[in-house]
Write an enzyme that holds these catalytic residues in place. Structure first.
Site, PDB file in Angstrom:
ATOM      1  N   MET A 228     -90.648   3.740 -11.478  1.00 19.53           N
ATOM      2  CA  MET A 228     -91.360   2.507 -11.096  1.00 19.53           C
ATOM      3  C   MET A 228     -92.560   2.851 -10.218  1.00 19.53           C
ATOM      4  O   MET A 228     -93.123   1.960  -9.558  1.00 19.53           O
ATOM      5  CB  MET A 228     -90.414   1.552 -10.367  1.00 19.53           C
TER       6      MET A 228
ATOM      7  N   HIS B 232     -92.771  10.085  -5.338  1.00 19.44           N
ATOM      8  CA  HIS B 232     -92.466  11.006  -4.244  1.00 19.44           C
ATOM      9  C   HIS B 232     -91.890  12.284  -4.856  1.00 19.44           C
ATOM     10  O   HIS B 232     -91.750  12.383  -6.080  1.00 19.44           O
ATOM     11  CB  HIS B 232     -91.520  10.352  -3.231  1.00 19.44           C
TER      12      HIS B 232
ATOM     13  N   HIS C 157     -89.262  12.129  -7.656  1.00 16.32           N
ATOM     14  CA  HIS C 157     -89.790  11.915  -9.007  1.00 16.32           C
ATOM     15  C   HIS C 157     -90.420  13.204  -9.544  1.00 16.32           C
ATOM     16  O   HIS C 157     -90.239  13.556 -10.713  1.00 16.32           O
ATOM     17  CB  HIS C 157     -90.888  10.845  -8.999  1.00 16.32           C
TER      18      HIS C 157
ATOM     19  N   LYS D  69     -79.692  10.044  -7.251  1.00 14.76           N
ATOM     20  CA  LYS D  69     -79.875   9.049  -6.192  1.00 14.76           C
ATOM     21  C   LYS D  69     -79.392   7.677  -6.652  1.00 14.76           C
ATOM     22  O   LYS D  69     -78.799   6.919  -5.898  1.00 14.76           O
ATOM     23  CB  LYS D  69     -81.353   9.046  -5.815  1.00 14.76           C
TER      24      LYS D  69
ATOM     25  N   VAL E  99     -83.201  14.475  -4.041  1.00 14.97           N
ATOM     26  CA  VAL E  99     -84.094  15.200  -3.128  1.00 14.97           C
ATOM     27  C   VAL E  99     -84.127  14.444  -1.800  1.00 14.97           C
ATOM     28  O   VAL E  99     -84.273  13.217  -1.773  1.00 14.97           O
ATOM     29  CB  VAL E  99     -85.515  15.324  -3.721  1.00 14.97           C
TER      30      VAL E  99
ATOM     31  N   SER F 126     -87.050   7.834  -1.248  1.00  8.80           N
ATOM     32  CA  SER F 126     -87.033   6.582  -2.004  1.00  8.80           C
ATOM     33  C   SER F 126     -88.381   5.904  -1.822  1.00  8.80           C
ATOM     34  O   SER F 126     -88.955   5.953  -0.732  1.00  8.80           O
ATOM     35  CB  SER F 126     -85.926   5.668  -1.472  1.00  8.80           C
TER      36      SER F 126
HETATM   37  P1  AMP Z   1     -87.490   4.688  -9.369  1.00 12.17           P
HETATM   38  O1  AMP Z   1     -88.964   4.888  -9.452  1.00 12.17           O
HETATM   39  O2  AMP Z   1     -86.997   4.441  -7.983  1.00 12.17           O
HETATM   40  O3  AMP Z   1     -86.959   3.720 -10.390  1.00 12.17           O
HETATM   41  O4  AMP Z   1     -86.844   6.092  -9.759  1.00 12.17           O
HETATM   42  C1  AMP Z   1     -87.196   6.743 -10.951  1.00 12.17           C
HETATM   43  C2  AMP Z   1     -86.271   7.917 -11.141  1.00 12.17           C
HETATM   44  O5  AMP Z   1     -86.376   8.804 -10.038  1.00 12.17           O
HETATM   45  C3  AMP Z   1     -84.799   7.496 -11.228  1.00 12.17           C
HETATM   46  O6  AMP Z   1     -84.152   8.280 -12.214  1.00 12.17           O
HETATM   47  C4  AMP Z   1     -84.293   7.817  -9.851  1.00 12.17           C
HETATM   48  O7  AMP Z   1     -82.912   8.084  -9.810  1.00 12.17           O
HETATM   49  C5  AMP Z   1     -85.092   9.054  -9.512  1.00 12.17           C
HETATM   50  N1  AMP Z   1     -85.138   9.257  -8.075  1.00 12.17           N
HETATM   51  C6  AMP Z   1     -85.458   8.359  -7.117  1.00 12.17           C
HETATM   52  N2  AMP Z   1     -85.330   8.902  -5.891  1.00 12.17           N
HETATM   53  C7  AMP Z   1     -84.906  10.179  -6.072  1.00 12.17           C
HETATM   54  C8  AMP Z   1     -84.584  11.258  -5.190  1.00 12.17           C
HETATM   55  N3  AMP Z   1     -84.665  11.145  -3.870  1.00 12.17           N
HETATM   56  N4  AMP Z   1     -84.183  12.419  -5.747  1.00 12.17           N
HETATM   57  C9  AMP Z   1     -84.080  12.551  -7.093  1.00 12.17           C
HETATM   58  N5  AMP Z   1     -84.389  11.585  -7.972  1.00 12.17           N
HETATM   59  C10 AMP Z   1     -84.785  10.405  -7.468  1.00 12.17           C
END
Ligand code: AMP
Length: 280
Positions: free
Chosen positions: A21, A25, A28, A140, A167, A176
């Protein structure tokens, strides 16, 4: 997107895919690295999916910075940068959605009704757009990863789903996009989540196998000013509450720090300390 992906595959390339989304960071970016390890080309999508936000959640204020994200993704070697608009993804409100089933009824699913139907619906659509060989998700979002795997298995998507470790910052806070909402004091308070998971781990390593005992130890660590606990659960890989805590048990925690809702988890046998860290 599909034409690009099919052209790559026609050239014999394996396509890796990282759905996000945005507000990228290091968590990702490591998914991009991991995708590159097993694939020839990597696509990253950036889409803040309205379907997975409930009324009163943070859809409107979710952090968005397309230029920064593009720079970061390209610098990390992304080959296909996919940024569909809401209008392209949902020209009309979809009448048919993926029903996530019983694994979505607990934990995040209980706290956020409709969330996982929204997640699985957009993941299905993104899989159709990208047609990846391998998709990379982060641990996560543990329940999300399990549900994506279940969907892929139950609905025969020809995609391999790999899940990478969380991470963290050096002190333990899981990276996050929502950490951007936190003030300095709140960031310190947010460390409570990973401390709680470490305490759960310590209790189990110390010999406690009764989930009620282990959970009590964790909840004590979670009870600090500025943090409102939502749940601390000890479950198996199907998200069922365990009767005995083992190395395969997953501890999942959710709490609010101010108005920001944070989640974290650990597989006890692996431990928070085994997760990769970055000096943020
Ligand atoms: P999001 O943009 O929050 O929807 O996350 C996109 C992808 O990145 C999802 O598969 C999350 O699980 C992964 N993700 C988010 N935060 C972390 C993190 N700290 N370490 C590893 N993967 C992450």
């Amino acid at each position: 997107m599909r034409a690009w992906s099919r052209a790559e595959r026609a050239r014999g390339k394996r396509v890796g895919f990282v759905p996000t989304m945005g507000a990228l960071h290091e968590g990702h970016l490591r998914l991009i690295d991991a995708a590159r390890d097993t694939c020839d080309v990597v696509a990253l999508s950036l889409f803040v999916n309205p379907l997975q936000f409930g009324p009163g959640e943070d859809f409107a204020r979710y952090p968005r910075d397309l230029d920064r994200d593009r720079t970061l993704a390209l610098a990390r070697g992304v080959d296909g940068f996919f940024v569909p608009t809401p209008q392209e993804m949902y020209p009309v409100e979809p009448l048919v959605r993926v029903a996530p089933g019983p694994m979505a009824e607990t934990l995040e699913g209980a706290a956020r009704p409709g969330h996982f139907a929204g997640v699985l619906t957009v993941v299905a659509k993104l899989f159709h757009a990208v047609e990846p060989d391998v998709a990379r998700f982060g641990r996560k979002d543990f329940q999300q990863g399990m549900l994506v795997r279940q969907m892929v298995s139950d609905l025969d998507f020809p995609v391999q789903v790999d899940i990478a470790p969380t991470v963290r910052e050096l002190e333990g806070l899981a990276l996050s996009s929502r950490n951007a909402y936190l003030s300095g004091d709140q960031r310190r308070a947010a460390l409570t989540l990973s401390r709680c998971l470490r305490e759960v781990e310590r209790a189990w390593r110390g010999g406690a196998a009764d989930p009620a005992v282990v959970q009590r130890r964790g909840l004590e660590a979670l009870t600090v000013p500025g943090v409102n606990p939502e749940y601390l659960a000890l479950v198996d890989d199907q998200l069922r509450p365990v009767e005995r805590v083992t190395q395969a048990t997953v501890a999942l925690v959710a709490a609010r720090v101010g108005t920001t809702r944070l989640i974290d988890n650990v597989v006890l046998g692996e431990g928070v300390g085994a997760d990769p860290t970055v000096d943020a």
